[in-house]
Structures are given as C-alpha cells and as structure tokens.
Design a protein around this motif. Structure first.
Motif, PDB file in Angstrom:
ATOM      1  N   LEU A   1       0.832  -1.202   0.000  1.00  0.00           N
ATOM      2  CA  LEU A   1       0.000   0.000   0.000  1.00  0.00           C
ATOM      3  C   LEU A   1       0.865   1.251   0.000  1.00  0.00           C
ATOM      4  CD1 LEU A   1      -3.248   0.656   1.926  1.00  0.00           C
ATOM      5  CD2 LEU A   1      -1.443   2.358   1.990  1.00  0.00           C
ATOM      6  N   MET A   2       1.880   1.293   0.867  1.00  0.00           N
ATOM      7  CA  MET A   2       2.737   2.475   0.936  1.00  0.00           C
ATOM      8  C   MET A   2       3.488   2.684  -0.374  1.00  0.00           C
ATOM      9  SD  MET A   2       2.062   3.836   3.822  1.00  0.00           S
ATOM     10  CE  MET A   2       3.339   5.083   3.931  1.00  0.00           C
ATOM     11  N   HIS A   3       3.915   1.587  -1.001  1.00  0.00           N
ATOM     12  CA  HIS A   3       4.584   1.711  -2.296  1.00  0.00           C
ATOM     13  C   HIS A   3       3.615   2.272  -3.337  1.00  0.00           C
ATOM     14  CE1 HIS A   3       7.196   0.824  -5.699  1.00  0.00           C
ATOM     15  NE2 HIS A   3       6.181   0.217  -6.280  1.00  0.00           N
TER      16      HIS A   3
ATOM     17  N   ILE B   1       8.194   7.528   8.448  1.00  0.00           N
ATOM     18  CA  ILE B   1       8.351   6.316   9.253  1.00  0.00           C
ATOM     19  C   ILE B   1       7.020   5.736   9.710  1.00  0.00           C
ATOM     20  CG2 ILE B   1      10.653   6.921  10.062  1.00  0.00           C
ATOM     21  CD1 ILE B   1       9.382   8.002  12.619  1.00  0.00           C
ATOM     22  N   ARG B   2       5.934   6.351   9.324  1.00  0.00           N
ATOM     23  CA  ARG B   2       4.619   5.884   9.783  1.00  0.00           C
ATOM     24  C   ARG B   2       3.917   5.111   8.674  1.00  0.00           C
ATOM     25  NH1 ARG B   2      -0.766   8.165  10.002  1.00  0.00           N
ATOM     26  NH2 ARG B   2       0.048   9.979   8.873  1.00  0.00           N
ATOM     27  N   LYS B   3       3.661   3.858   8.932  1.00  0.00           N
ATOM     28  CA  LYS B   3       2.913   3.037   7.985  1.00  0.00           C
ATOM     29  C   LYS B   3       1.422   3.330   8.152  1.00  0.00           C
ATOM     30  CE  LYS B   3       1.857  -1.779   6.857  1.00  0.00           C
ATOM     31  NZ  LYS B   3       2.131  -3.213   7.181  1.00  0.00           N
ATOM     32  N   ILE B   4       0.741   3.566   7.048  1.00  0.00           N
ATOM     33  CA  ILE B   4      -0.695   3.836   7.066  1.00  0.00           C
ATOM     34  C   ILE B   4      -1.417   2.609   6.540  1.00  0.00           C
ATOM     35  CG2 ILE B   4      -2.516   5.431   6.337  1.00  0.00           C
ATOM     36  CD1 ILE B   4      -0.356   7.474   5.690  1.00  0.00           C
ATOM     37  N   ASP B   5      -2.383   2.105   7.292  1.00  0.00           N
ATOM     38  CA  ASP B   5      -3.096   0.918   6.826  1.00  0.00           C
ATOM     39  C   ASP B   5      -4.231   1.308   5.880  1.00  0.00           C
ATOM     40  OD1 ASP B   5      -5.395   1.609   8.336  1.00  0.00           O
ATOM     41  OD2 ASP B   5      -4.724   0.440  10.054  1.00  0.00           O
ATOM     42  N   PHE B   6      -4.874   0.314   5.309  1.00  0.00           N
ATOM     43  CA  PHE B   6      -5.858   0.555   4.254  1.00  0.00           C
ATOM     44  C   PHE B   6      -7.008   1.440   4.730  1.00  0.00           C
ATOM     45  CE2 PHE B   6      -9.850  -0.642   2.167  1.00  0.00           C
ATOM     46  CZ  PHE B   6      -9.546  -0.287   0.850  1.00  0.00           C
ATOM     47  N   ASP B   7      -7.630   1.085   5.847  1.00  0.00           N
ATOM     48  CA  ASP B   7      -8.796   1.849   6.300  1.00  0.00           C
ATOM     49  C   ASP B   7      -8.410   3.275   6.689  1.00  0.00           C
ATOM     50  OD1 ASP B   7     -11.022  -0.014   6.101  1.00  0.00           O
ATOM     51  OD2 ASP B   7      -9.983  -1.180   7.616  1.00  0.00           O
ATOM     52  N   ALA B   8      -7.230   3.433   7.284  1.00  0.00           N
ATOM     53  CA  ALA B   8      -6.785   4.774   7.654  1.00  0.00           C
ATOM     54  C   ALA B   8      -6.548   5.625   6.415  1.00  0.00           C
ATOM     55  CB  ALA B   8      -5.507   4.696   8.491  1.00  0.00           C
TER      56      ALA B   8
ATOM     57  N   ARG C   1     -10.028  -4.039   0.422  1.00  0.00           N
ATOM     58  CA  ARG C   1      -9.563  -4.423   1.755  1.00  0.00           C
ATOM     59  C   ARG C   1      -9.179  -5.902   1.787  1.00  0.00           C
ATOM     60  NH1 ARG C   1     -13.925  -3.426   4.585  1.00  0.00           N
ATOM     61  NH2 ARG C   1     -13.415  -1.281   5.187  1.00  0.00           N
ATOM     62  N   HIS C   2      -9.983  -6.726   1.133  1.00  0.00           N
ATOM     63  CA  HIS C   2      -9.698  -8.172   1.088  1.00  0.00           C
ATOM     64  C   HIS C   2      -8.386  -8.440   0.357  1.00  0.00           C
ATOM     65  CE1 HIS C   2     -10.311 -12.467   0.775  1.00  0.00           C
ATOM     66  NE2 HIS C   2     -10.143 -12.384  -0.542  1.00  0.00           N
ATOM     67  N   LEU C   3      -8.191  -7.803  -0.790  1.00  0.00           N
ATOM     68  CA  LEU C   3      -6.953  -8.011  -1.538  1.00  0.00           C
ATOM     69  C   LEU C   3      -5.750  -7.480  -0.769  1.00  0.00           C
ATOM     70  CD1 LEU C   3      -8.166  -7.114  -5.139  1.00  0.00           C
ATOM     71  CD2 LEU C   3      -7.392  -9.353  -4.345  1.00  0.00           C
ATOM     72  N   ASP C   4      -5.927  -6.366  -0.076  1.00  0.00           N
ATOM     73  CA  ASP C   4      -4.849  -5.811   0.753  1.00  0.00           C
ATOM     74  C   ASP C   4      -4.477  -6.789   1.866  1.00  0.00           C
ATOM     75  OD1 ASP C   4      -3.259  -3.371   1.819  1.00  0.00           O
ATOM     76  OD2 ASP C   4      -4.525  -3.922   3.517  1.00  0.00           O
TER      77      ASP C   4
ATOM     78  N   ALA D   1      -7.408  -2.420  -7.493  1.00  0.00           N
ATOM     79  CA  ALA D   1      -8.358  -2.303  -6.383  1.00  0.00           C
ATOM     80  C   ALA D   1      -8.063  -1.074  -5.541  1.00  0.00           C
ATOM     81  CB  ALA D   1      -8.310  -3.561  -5.514  1.00  0.00           C
ATOM     82  N   TYR D   2      -6.773  -0.838  -5.254  1.00  0.00           N
ATOM     83  CA  TYR D   2      -6.390   0.365  -4.526  1.00  0.00           C
ATOM     84  C   TYR D   2      -6.866   1.616  -5.272  1.00  0.00           C
ATOM     85  CZ  TYR D   2      -3.007  -1.968  -1.354  1.00  0.00           C
ATOM     86  OH  TYR D   2      -2.405  -2.722  -0.391  1.00  0.00           O
ATOM     87  N   TRP D   3      -6.593   1.636  -6.563  1.00  0.00           N
ATOM     88  CA  TRP D   3      -6.935   2.813  -7.354  1.00  0.00           C
ATOM     89  C   TRP D   3      -8.435   3.107  -7.293  1.00  0.00           C
ATOM     90  CZ3 TRP D   3      -3.584   6.140  -9.701  1.00  0.00           C
ATOM     91  CH2 TRP D   3      -4.146   7.101 -10.533  1.00  0.00           C
ATOM     92  N   ALA D   4      -9.243   2.065  -7.476  1.00  0.00           N
ATOM     93  CA  ALA D   4     -10.695   2.244  -7.451  1.00  0.00           C
ATOM     94  C   ALA D   4     -11.171   2.708  -6.077  1.00  0.00           C
ATOM     95  CB  ALA D   4     -11.384   0.943  -7.843  1.00  0.00           C
ATOM     96  N   ALA D   5     -10.629   2.104  -5.021  1.00  0.00           N
ATOM     97  CA  ALA D   5     -11.069   2.432  -3.666  1.00  0.00           C
ATOM     98  C   ALA D   5     -10.676   3.856  -3.282  1.00  0.00           C
ATOM     99  CB  ALA D   5     -10.467   1.442  -2.677  1.00  0.00           C
ATOM    100  N   PHE D   6      -9.457   4.232  -3.573  1.00  0.00           N
ATOM    101  CA  PHE D   6      -8.985   5.545  -3.144  1.00  0.00           C
ATOM    102  C   PHE D   6      -9.630   6.673  -3.944  1.00  0.00           C
ATOM    103  CE2 PHE D   6      -4.868   3.262  -1.728  1.00  0.00           C
ATOM    104  CZ  PHE D   6      -5.517   2.821  -0.571  1.00  0.00           C
ATOM    105  N   LYS D   7      -9.846   6.442  -5.219  1.00  0.00           N
ATOM    106  CA  LYS D   7     -10.572   7.433  -6.014  1.00  0.00           C
ATOM    107  C   LYS D   7     -11.997   7.592  -5.492  1.00  0.00           C
ATOM    108  CE  LYS D   7      -7.902   8.900  -9.453  1.00  0.00           C
ATOM    109  NZ  LYS D   7      -7.661  10.313  -9.759  1.00  0.00           N
ATOM    110  N   ALA D   8     -12.627   6.462  -5.167  1.00  0.00           N
ATOM    111  CA  ALA D   8     -14.000   6.503  -4.655  1.00  0.00           C
ATOM    112  C   ALA D   8     -14.065   7.249  -3.324  1.00  0.00           C
ATOM    113  CB  ALA D   8     -14.539   5.086  -4.504  1.00  0.00           C
ATOM    114  N   CYS D   9     -13.057   7.049  -2.461  1.00  0.00           N
ATOM    115  CA  CYS D   9     -13.055   7.718  -1.162  1.00  0.00           C
ATOM    116  C   CYS D   9     -12.926   9.228  -1.314  1.00  0.00           C
ATOM    117  CB  CYS D   9     -11.909   7.181  -0.303  1.00  0.00           C
ATOM    118  SG  CYS D   9     -12.205   5.524   0.348  1.00  0.00           S
ATOM    119  N   LYS D  10     -12.094   9.665  -2.238  1.00  0.00           N
ATOM    120  CA  LYS D  10     -11.961  11.107  -2.431  1.00  0.00           C
ATOM    121  C   LYS D  10     -13.248  11.702  -2.983  1.00  0.00           C
ATOM    122  CE  LYS D  10      -9.153  14.786  -4.332  1.00  0.00           C
ATOM    123  NZ  LYS D  10      -7.969  15.205  -5.114  1.00  0.00           N
TER     124      LYS D  10
END
Length: 335
Positions: free
Chosen positions: A130-132, A211-218, A270-273, A297-306
């Motif tokens: 996710l961070m990458h 240095i802070r890892k951000i998880d999917f839901d965050a 979230r499942h794929l993550d 999946a990341y792309w679709a989810a993050f675009k949808a969230c914005k």
C-alpha cells in the motif's frame, strides 16, 4: 537562519524519533531552531519535546486543538528564522536535510522562491504494497517519479511537511487558512502566493524518510478528508485550474456511478490488501498478476473515497447555507 516548524498531535513516540534526527544535522545548531506546536495532544508530547531541549535549539508551544493550518500559522508567528521549513511529525530528517534547504535558498535568494525536498519511505515500510502504491504508483501521498533535481515547479508542489520558504513571504502576503484542519492548506496557500510569482525549486538531496505506515482503512479515511478539503478549496477559488486540481468538476456524476457500489469497492480492496499482507508475512512474494489486481483495487477504492469526501462536503455545505438562508428569511419576516 532556518526555523523548523513541527506541528504535532498525539504522536509523541514518532516525534521523539524526528527530534532525534534533528540532533544530528550537518547544519550548525546556531544556524537553526526547532519550534514544536502541540495541537492539543493528550499524550506525553510535552515530555518528549522538553527531553530534547538540552540537545536542540528548541521551543515548545501548546495550543488547543485547532487543526493543521492553525498550528502552522502559530509556528510561523512563533519562529524567528529567515527561512521556515515545515516538517511533518512522522518524517525522519537525514543529516544534511537542513543544510540542503539552506543551500538552495542561498542559490535562489529572491523572496518568491520556495524549496521542495524529497521524502522517501523508511526501509522498514518501503516493501509494504500500500505504501509503495500511494507514493510511487498512484501518487496519492507524494508524486516524485516525474521530478528532476533543480526543477522549477508551480504552486501544486508547495507540499506541506517537506517544503521551506522565506518567512517574510508568508508574513507579508498570506498565511494558511485555518478553515483547513487537514489537507489542502498548503496548496490553497501556494495558489494565493502564485499570484506573486511563487516558484518551488526541487532539491532531491534534501531527504527525509516517512516512518509511519498507514493501513488501508486509515488511508481511505485520509482521502475522504482530503476530498472534503479539496471541495472547500474549490469553493474559495473558482479558477479552472483549482477545479481541475481539486477534482470537483465531475464528482457528482462519478458518485452517481460508484455510490451504490462504494461498500463493495472498499470490501474488495480491503480483502486483496489483507491477502497481499498475509502472503508477505509468510514469506511469499507477490506475483505480477496479484500485484496488478491489488493496484487496480487500490486505485478504485482511493478514487472513490476522495469522491465521497467531495460529495459529502458539498451536501453538508449546501444544507448549512440553506439553513442560514431560512434563518435570514425568518428574521426579515419577523422584523
């Protein structure tokens, strides 16, 4: 010469590491100061800050929680350097970070020049998919892949947490708008300063590590907040370039198409993550097909969230304005 302003909220453990990195700078200690703005933390932020006071030219200021823009303004007014660097409370400074910012400002002494440094992922989180993705692929967090050292950039690269500018520019011509508690405060200010000729010089050698890892839901929540802030920015500045940056033009149309599927989009990503992280935890790598599915999946989810953040903020402001209009009408009738 240089003021390092760190705004922080309930991240004492991370702040301790950040301040530790500032103790090792190649820039002499008499040439910089560190100003910490505690934005209403309830952890031991003050203890951490004062523990470094003997090792750093440091000042600590507390304010009631008011958000990032307010805290940055507080730091700006409290600091004394000719140049101010806004450093995030989860970014470790390399030893030459401050010196590199100072060197670039010496090369570009005019007031309208700012400097953008390079923020990489720390080694312990650099392999996180996710961070990458959010830094190197989708560029939701940073957008460095297309930049070259020495590039002169516009206001959309006036990124908080890794940019420095002449303090006088802000004091004379504009500070951060405190309406922004999180997100867009830097670009909105950069846009206003662009009318005065703001240019941002990219220095790839001014390196920090997040240095802070951000998880999917965050990260989903983060993008919803960014979407809301982007919409507010678009309301403040109707210029086409801001509308394009904010992504508000087609937001309602986009939400019409994805709104009914939003929860499914998030669950799938979230499942794929989770599956990807499980594979990595058990020593299995990600094959190209899995990585490709995950990134889509990341792309679709993050675009949808914005988009969700934009649409919800628009609805909220519309309701507020309608209520205020009704109150004014009622008051006029009573009068």
């Amino acid at each position: 010469m240089l003021s390092v302003v760190i705004c922080t909220y309930n991240r004492a453990a991370l702040l301790d590491k950040v301040l530790g990195s500032l103790c090792k700078q190649t820039l002499p200690a008499h040439d910089f100061e560190v100003v910490i703005i505690n934005d209403g933390s309830v952890d031991n932020t003050e203890v951490v800050a004062t523990s470094h006071a003997a090792k750093l030219p440091l000042r600590y200021v507390y304010q009631r929680n008011a958000g990032l823009a307010s805290a940055k303004n507080h730091g700006l007014f409290a600091c004394r350097g000719d140049v101010v660097l806004f450093l995030d409370d989860d970014d470790i400074a390399t030893e030459a970070l401050l010196e590199e910012h100072v060197k670039t400002h010496a090369e570009f002494p005019a007031e309208h020049f700012a400097v953008l440094g390079y923020t990489a992922l720390s080694p312990d989180i650099s392999e996180d998919p996710l961070m990458h993705f959010v830094t190197e692929v989708g560029c939701f967090l940073f957008s460095y892949p297309s930049l070259k050292h020495g590039d002169a950039l516009d206001y959309t690269y006036f990124w908080g947490g890794r940019s420095s500018c002449k303090r006088s520019l802000l004091l004379d011509f504009g500070v951060f708008n405190p309406v922004f508690r999180f997100g867009a405060e830097d670009i909105e200010l950069g846009y206003r300063l662009s009318r005065l000729g703001l240019q941002v010089i990219y220095n790839k050698n001014a390196v920090s590590y997040t240095i802070r890892k951000i998880d999917f839901d965050a990260f989903c929540h983060r993008l919803e907040r960014q979407g809301a802030s982007s919409y507010v920015c678009s309301r403040l500045h109707p210029a086409p370039e801001i509308q394009q940056w904010a992504g508000t033009a087609d937001s309602e149309q986009s939400w019409t198409m994805i709104g009914g599927h939003f929860e499914a989009i998030i669950r799938s990503a979230r499942h794929l993550d989770s599956m990807a992280n499980l594979k990595l935890a058990t020593g299995l790598g990600l094959d190209e097909e899995t990585r490709g599915l995950l990134y889509r999946a990341y792309w679709a989810a993050f675009k949808a969230c914005k988009v969700k953040g934009i649409v919800e903020k628009k609805e909220s402001l519309n309701k507020m304005e309608a209520f205020i209009g009704q109150e004014k009408t009622a008051g006029s009738v009573q009068g």
